[in-house]
Design an enzyme around this catalytic site. Structure first.
Site, mmCIF file in Angstrom:
data_model
loop_
_atom_site.group_PDB
_atom_site.id
_atom_site.type_symbol
_atom_site.label_atom_id
_atom_site.label_comp_id
_atom_site.label_asym_id
_atom_site.label_seq_id
_atom_site.Cartn_x
_atom_site.Cartn_y
_atom_site.Cartn_z
ATOM 1 N N CYS A 1 0.848 -1.166 0.000
ATOM 2 C CA CYS A 1 0.000 0.000 0.000
ATOM 3 C C CYS A 1 0.898 1.234 0.000
ATOM 4 O O CYS A 1 1.935 1.251 0.661
ATOM 5 C CB CYS A 1 -0.925 0.092 1.201
ATOM 6 S SG CYS A 1 -2.039 -1.297 1.347
ATOM 7 N N ARG B 1 3.749 -0.436 -4.908
ATOM 8 C CA ARG B 1 3.443 -0.958 -3.578
ATOM 9 C C ARG B 1 2.098 -1.678 -3.522
ATOM 10 O O ARG B 1 1.746 -2.272 -2.506
ATOM 11 C CB ARG B 1 3.442 0.188 -2.549
ATOM 12 C CG ARG B 1 4.774 0.873 -2.441
ATOM 13 C CD ARG B 1 4.689 2.021 -1.482
ATOM 14 N NE ARG B 1 4.664 1.578 -0.113
ATOM 15 C CZ ARG B 1 5.738 1.402 0.644
ATOM 16 N NH1 ARG B 1 6.928 1.654 0.162
ATOM 17 N NH2 ARG B 1 5.637 1.002 1.874
ATOM 18 N N TRP C 1 -2.788 -2.644 -1.664
ATOM 19 C CA TRP C 1 -2.529 -4.080 -1.811
ATOM 20 C C TRP C 1 -3.403 -4.736 -0.753
ATOM 21 O O TRP C 1 -3.217 -4.521 0.436
ATOM 22 C CB TRP C 1 -1.051 -4.377 -1.571
ATOM 23 C CG TRP C 1 -0.711 -5.819 -1.778
ATOM 24 C CD1 TRP C 1 -0.442 -6.428 -2.969
ATOM 25 C CD2 TRP C 1 -0.593 -6.829 -0.768
ATOM 26 N NE1 TRP C 1 -0.169 -7.761 -2.761
ATOM 27 C CE2 TRP C 1 -0.251 -8.032 -1.418
ATOM 28 C CE3 TRP C 1 -0.739 -6.841 0.618
ATOM 29 C CZ2 TRP C 1 -0.061 -9.222 -0.737
ATOM 30 C CZ3 TRP C 1 -0.552 -8.037 1.297
ATOM 31 C CH2 TRP C 1 -0.215 -9.213 0.615
ATOM 32 N N ASN D 1 -1.591 2.166 5.798
ATOM 33 C CA ASN D 1 -0.769 1.060 5.311
ATOM 34 C C ASN D 1 -0.442 0.219 6.544
ATOM 35 O O ASN D 1 -0.193 0.771 7.603
ATOM 36 C CB ASN D 1 0.486 1.681 4.689
ATOM 37 C CG ASN D 1 1.564 0.681 4.380
ATOM 38 O OD1 ASN D 1 1.317 -0.510 4.303
ATOM 39 N ND2 ASN D 1 2.774 1.184 4.209
ATOM 40 N N GLY D 2 -0.478 -1.109 6.421
ATOM 41 C CA GLY D 2 -0.189 -1.956 7.585
ATOM 42 C C GLY D 2 -1.405 -2.791 7.941
ATOM 43 O O GLY D 2 -2.356 -2.886 7.156
ATOM 44 N N GLU E 1 15.466 -19.582 -7.541
ATOM 45 C CA GLU E 1 15.152 -18.255 -8.070
ATOM 46 C C GLU E 1 14.514 -18.362 -9.457
ATOM 47 O O GLU E 1 13.572 -17.638 -9.770
ATOM 48 C CB GLU E 1 16.432 -17.402 -8.094
ATOM 49 C CG GLU E 1 16.306 -16.011 -8.686
ATOM 50 C CD GLU E 1 15.286 -15.109 -7.971
ATOM 51 O OE1 GLU E 1 14.789 -15.465 -6.896
ATOM 52 O OE2 GLU E 1 14.981 -14.047 -8.548
ATOM 53 N N LYS F 1 10.861 -16.847 -10.253
ATOM 54 C CA LYS F 1 10.608 -15.878 -11.339
ATOM 55 C C LYS F 1 9.461 -16.367 -12.205
ATOM 56 O O LYS F 1 8.561 -15.603 -12.550
ATOM 57 C CB LYS F 1 11.849 -15.698 -12.227
ATOM 58 C CG LYS F 1 12.977 -14.833 -11.724
ATOM 59 C CD LYS F 1 12.677 -13.385 -11.508
ATOM 60 C CE LYS F 1 12.062 -13.141 -10.172
ATOM 61 N NZ LYS F 1 12.795 -12.708 -9.053
ATOM 62 N N GLU G 1 5.973 -16.246 -10.299
ATOM 63 C CA GLU G 1 5.386 -14.957 -9.910
ATOM 64 C C GLU G 1 4.895 -14.128 -11.091
ATOM 65 O O GLU G 1 3.978 -13.353 -10.951
ATOM 66 C CB GLU G 1 6.309 -14.147 -8.990
ATOM 67 C CG GLU G 1 7.525 -13.565 -9.600
ATOM 68 C CD GLU G 1 8.364 -12.775 -8.595
ATOM 69 O OE1 GLU G 1 7.829 -12.210 -7.645
ATOM 70 O OE2 GLU G 1 9.588 -12.727 -8.797
ATOM 71 N N HIS H 1 14.123 -38.403 -4.265
ATOM 72 C CA HIS H 1 13.483 -38.665 -2.963
ATOM 73 C C HIS H 1 12.020 -38.224 -2.923
ATOM 74 O O HIS H 1 11.461 -38.052 -1.856
ATOM 75 C CB HIS H 1 14.275 -37.971 -1.847
ATOM 76 C CG HIS H 1 15.677 -38.484 -1.726
ATOM 77 N ND1 HIS H 1 15.965 -39.730 -1.233
ATOM 78 C CD2 HIS H 1 16.867 -37.936 -2.080
ATOM 79 C CE1 HIS H 1 17.280 -39.929 -1.271
ATOM 80 N NE2 HIS H 1 17.847 -38.845 -1.787
ATOM 81 N N LYS I 1 5.751 -4.627 -4.927
ATOM 82 C CA LYS I 1 7.214 -4.563 -4.931
ATOM 83 C C LYS I 1 7.774 -4.529 -3.516
ATOM 84 O O LYS I 1 8.860 -5.018 -3.267
ATOM 85 C CB LYS I 1 7.635 -3.315 -5.717
ATOM 86 C CG LYS I 1 9.121 -3.159 -5.922
ATOM 87 C CD LYS I 1 9.604 -4.053 -7.025
ATOM 88 C CE LYS I 1 11.105 -4.082 -7.167
ATOM 89 N NZ LYS I 1 11.581 -5.280 -7.830
HETATM 90 O O1 M6R Z 1 12.551 -5.785 -0.868
HETATM 91 P P1 M6R Z 1 12.926 -7.167 -0.439
HETATM 92 O O2 M6R Z 1 14.179 -7.652 -1.107
HETATM 93 O O3 M6R Z 1 13.042 -7.314 1.039
HETATM 94 O O4 M6R Z 1 11.751 -8.087 -0.932
HETATM 95 C C1 M6R Z 1 11.693 -9.442 -0.600
HETATM 96 C C2 M6R Z 1 10.672 -10.165 -1.452
HETATM 97 O O5 M6R Z 1 9.403 -9.657 -1.217
HETATM 98 C C3 M6R Z 1 10.992 -10.039 -2.940
HETATM 99 O O6 M6R Z 1 12.270 -10.494 -3.232
HETATM 100 C C4 M6R Z 1 9.965 -10.817 -3.777
HETATM 101 O O7 M6R Z 1 10.157 -12.187 -3.575
HETATM 102 C C5 M6R Z 1 10.103 -10.421 -5.247
HETATM 103 N N1 M6R Z 1 8.813 -10.255 -5.848
HETATM 104 C C6 M6R Z 1 10.868 -11.394 -6.047
HETATM 105 O O8 M6R Z 1 10.880 -11.139 -7.401
#
Ligand code: M6R
Length: 631
Positions: free
Chosen positions: A2, A27, A76, A102-103, A506, A510, A513, A529, A626
Site C-alpha cells: 500500500c 506498492r 494491496w 498502510n499496515g 530463483e 521468477k 510470480e 526422494h 514490490k
Molecule cells: O525488498 P525485499 O528484497 O526485502 O523483498 C523481498 C521479497 O518480497 C521479494 O524479493 C519478492 O520475492 C520479489 N517479488 C521477487 O521477485
C-alpha cells in the site's frame, strides 16, 4: 505494501496526489483513491476506484476538485477483496474524517465489534475503517471539553486512537473541522515527510516526494506529526516534541523510463551488464602499491575481524541471493553461515551465539518481516549484555535511505538503480555481487584462500560485463522461441546443485510470480526422494549444469528425468555431457564460483518471455507488490 501520499500547502492537491501515487503504484495496485478538503465548502470530497491507478485518473479526468489538502492511497489488499468499498480513503459516518492506512490493525475485530454495538455502520471489510470511526468518536469527546476545532485537536484525537491500535500502520488523516491540517503517524511502516516549496508532502517512499523536493524528514517509529502549511510538529510516543534537522535525499529521482523495452522487467534484465560495471567501479579497488584488489566498503570493517559465524535474514528473491552468499561465505571464506526466512527468524530465532555477524538483505529496505527480524536480533543481543553477543550488523539494500538503511549503520548499497518490475532481476544480481564482495573480504582477512585463488575469482568478476552482454544477445531471441513452445505448460521443475541450487529456486520463483505457472526448484540430488513422481512428458525439467564439483552428478540427475520422458532444458556450457539436453541454453565457460551470475540471466529471460507470451502484466503481476510492508 500500500502506498500513502498526503499533502498540505498552497498548491492544488489533486495533481500532487496523483503524481505521488503514480510513483508508489509498485506498492500495490488492487485499488486507488483520494480525498481532498474542498477549498470552498470545506467538505471532504472522496473518489475511489477498483484496479490500477489509471482507473482513478480516468475517473477524475473530468473532475476539478479545488483544494490544497488531501490524502491518497494505492492498495494491496489484506482485509477485504480488491473492491471499491474496500479502497482507501475510509470515511467516518459523519463524513468529516478521512483516513488512508498502510499496515494491519491486528485488533480491528474487537474494535469493530465495540463500535458496532454503539450503532456505527461499517461500509467495508477492511481493518482500516475502524480508524476514522474511532477518531470521530474521540473528536466528539474532545468537543465536550470545548477544545477548538483545529489541527492540535485532531492531533490529540489521533494520538488517543492510535494508542488503542495493535499491529503496524502508517496513516494520514484529514478532518473537515481543521481544513488545512493533516495528521500522520507511523508504527513499523515507513512514512517520510518532504519539505517542498509551498507544500509538505508526506509519503510511504521517497519516489513520491523526489519530484517536489530533495529535503526530507523521515518520521521515526511510533512518531506522530501535525502538518499545516505553516509548519510541522513531530511528537514521539511519550508526547515529547521532537526537533531535528531535515536531511537531503541521497539520490535525486532517477529517470524511470522503459526506453524501447516492452516492459520494465526486460529493461532491468538488460541493465545487468551495467549493474556489474557499477559494482566493479564502486566496490573493487586496486592497491597501487602491491597491485592487489580489495573490496571497498563505506564503513569501518575492523569489527569483521572477530566474526566467527554469520546469520543472514531475508525474504523471497533476497533470500535466494543470501543462499548463494551463504555458500560463498562457507565454502570460499570458511565461515559457518546460516540463512533464515525473516518471517521465521523472528518467531523462532536460533540460540544466541557469540561473535556473530547478522546480515539483513532487502532490495526495498522496507520488508516488514526483515525489519522486524533485524529489530528483534538487535534487541535480544543488546540485552544479552556480554560483549561477545553484541549485535554486529550489515544490511545489503538497494535503498540506503529506507527503513532498514536507517535501522542498520553498516550499509552495502547495491547501487542497482530503481527497479520497477515487481519481479526482482537486476537487484538480485547486484545482491549476489555484494556477497561475492563479502566473501572476498572475509577470505582475505581470514586467510581461507590463497591470494592466487582470490585473484582468480576477482579476475572472473572483472570479465562479467561483456559476458553478460553476450548472454543477453544470445538468449533473448532463443528464450522467446522456447517460450512459444512452453507458454501453455502447467508445471516446471528447476534443478541445481551446490552454488546453483539457489539459482534453481530463483528460476522457479521468477516463473511462478510473473507467469502463474507452477514451478518448483530442487537440489538436483533430492529429486529421486520424491519430486521425481511428478515427472512425465508434460513436465519439463530445467537443469543447471555448470562444470565443476557436481557437474557429473547433475547430468546423472538430468538423465533420471529424461528416463521419465521429461523434456530437458540445460543451462550449461556446450561440453561433454550436455548433449543429453533436448535444448541447451548455452552459458560461457566460467569458474564454478561465478556461474550463478551467468546462469540466472537465461532463466530471467525465459520467465519473462513465457509471461509476455501469455499476455500477462509482467511488471505488476497479480496479488504481488514490490515492497511487502505487512508481516
Ligand atoms: O525488498 P525485499 O528484497 O526485502 O523483498 C523481498 C521479497 O518480497 C521479494 O524479493 C519478492 O520475492 C520479489 N517479488 C521477487 O521477485
Amino acid at each position: 505494501m500500500c502506498g500513502i501520499v498526503a499533502v498540505t500547502g498552497y498548491k492544488k492537491a489533486l495533481p500532487l496526489l496523483l503524481n505521488g501515487l503514480g510513483k508508489l503504484e509498485y506498492r500495490g495496485y488492487d485499488s486507488a483513491g483520494i480525498a481532498i478538503i474542498h477549498s470552498e465548502t470545506k467538505n471532504i470530497v472522496c473518489n475511489k476506484t477498483e484496479g490500477k491507478l489509471k482507473n482513478l485518473i480516468n475517473n477524475l479526468s473530468e473532475k476539478n476538485i479545488p483544494g490544497t489538502v488531501g490524502i491518497g492511497h494505492t492498495r494491496w489488499a489484506t482485509h477485504g477483496k480488491p473492491e471499491v468499498k474496500n479502497a482507501h480513503p475510509h470515511i467516518d459516518s459523519s463524513g468529516t474524517v478521512a483516513v488512508v492506512q498502510n499496515g494491519i490493525i491486528e485488533n480491528f475485530q474487537d474494535l469493530k465489534n465495540k463500535l458496532q454495538k454503539e450503532g456505527i455502520i461499517f461500509n467495508s471489510d477492511t481493518d482500516t475503517e475502524v480508524i476514522p470511526h474511532l477518531i470521530q468518536r474521540e473528536l466528539n469527546t474532545l468537543s465536550k471539553l470545548k477544545l477548538e476545532n483545529n489541527g492540535s485537536t485532531l492531533l490529540v484525537a489521533v494520538r488517543n486512537v492510535i494508542s488503542d491500535l495493535e499491529g503496524s500502520y502508517a496513516l494520514a488523516v484529514l478532518w473537515s473541522g481543521a481544513p488545512s491540517s493533516l495528521v500522520v503517524a507511523r508504527r513499523q511502516a515507513p512514512l517520510i515527510i518532504g519539505l517542498g516549496e509551498g507544500e509538505f508532502i508526506c509519503a510511504s517512499d521517497t519516489p513520491a516526494i523526489a519530484n517536489f523536493t530533495n529535503i526530507i524528514l523521515p518520521l521515526e517509529d511510533e512518531e506522530i506529526a501535525l502538518l499545516t502549511p505553516l509548519g510541522i510538529e513531530i511528537y514521539d510516543s511519550n508526547n515529547e516534541r521532537q526537533y531535528r534537522n531535515p536531511v537531503s535525499l541521497k539520490v535525486s529521482e532517477q529517470v524511470i523510463d522503459k526506453m524501447n523495452f516492452k516492459h520494465f522487467m526486460l529493461k532491468e534484465i538488460y541493465d545487468q551488464p551495467d549493474t556489474a560495471k557499477n559494482w566493479l567501479e564502486n566496490y573493487l579497488i586496486k592497491n597501487s602499491e602491491n597491485g592487489q584488489y580489495q573490496i571497498k566498503y563505506p564503513f569501518d570493517t575492523k569489527f569483521l575481524e572477530s566474526i566467527a559465524r554469520i546469520e543472514i535474514i531475508a525474504c523471497g528473491t533476497s533470500k535466494h541471493a543470501a543462499m548463494v552468499g551463504s555458500f560463498l561465505l562457507e565454502q570460499f571464506s570458511g565461515i559457518p553461515t546460516n540463512v533464515y526466512y525473516a518471517s521465521e527468524f523472528r518467531y523462532s530465532p536460533p540460540p544466541l551465539l557469540p561473535n556473530t555477524l547478522t546480515i539483513g538483505v532487502s532490495q526495498s529496505g522496507e520488508t516488514a518481516d526483515t525489519i522486524a527480524a533485524i529489530d528483534m536480533e538487535i534487541k535480544r543481543r543488546s540485552i544479552a549484555g556480554d560483549e561477545k553477543f553484541r549485535p554486529n550488523l550489515i544490511a545489503i539494500t538497494n535503498r540506503s535511505e529506507s527503513s532498514i538503511g536507517r535501522q542498520v549503520s553498516n550499509i552495502i548499497d547495491i547501487c542497482a538503480g530503481i527497479e520497477v518490475g515487481v519481479a526482482a532481476t537486476k537487484t538480485f544480481f547486484a545482491q549476489l555481487l555484494s556477497f561475492y564482495g563479502l566473501a572476498i573480504h572475509f577470505a582475505q582477512i581470514k586467510g581461507s584462500q590463497s591470494p592466487d585463488e582470490i585473484k582468480k575469482l576477482i579476475t572472473e568478476l572483472i570479465k562479467l560485463p561483456p559476458l553478460l552482454e553476450d548472454l543477453l544477445e544470445k538468449h533473448d531471441q532463443s528464450s522467446e522461441k522456447l517460450a512459444h513452445d512452453f507458454f501453455n505448460i502447467k508445471d516446471v521443475i528447476f534443478l541445481g546443485r551446490g552454488i546453483n541450487y539457489p539459482i534453481a529456486l530463483e528460476g522457479a520463483l521468477k516463473l511462478k510470480e510473473i507467469s502463474y505457472i507452477h514451478a518448483a526448484g530442487y537440489p538436483a540430488g533430492e529429486m529421486k526422494h520424491g519430486p521425481i513422481a511428478l515427472l512425465d512428458k508434460k513436465v519439463p525439467v530445467i537443469s543447471i549444469a555448470s562444470p565443476g564439483e557436481v557437474f557429473d552428478k547433475v547430468i546423472s540427475n538430468a538423465q533420471e528425468a529424461k528416463a521419465r520422458d521429461s523434456y530437458l532444458i540445460g543451462i550449461a556450457p556446450e561440453c561433454n555431457g550436455t548433449e543429453i539436453f533436448d535444448y541447451l541454453m548455452k552459458i560461457p565457460s566460467s569458474n564454478e564460483w561465478v556461474s550463478p551470475l551467468l546462469n540466472i540471466v537465461p532463466l530471467q529471460l525465459l520467465s519473462y518471455h513465457i509471461a509476455a507470451h501469455r499476455g500477462l502484466d509482467v511488471d505488476q503481476p497479480r496479488n504481488l507488490a514490490k515492497s511487502v510492508t505487512v508481516e
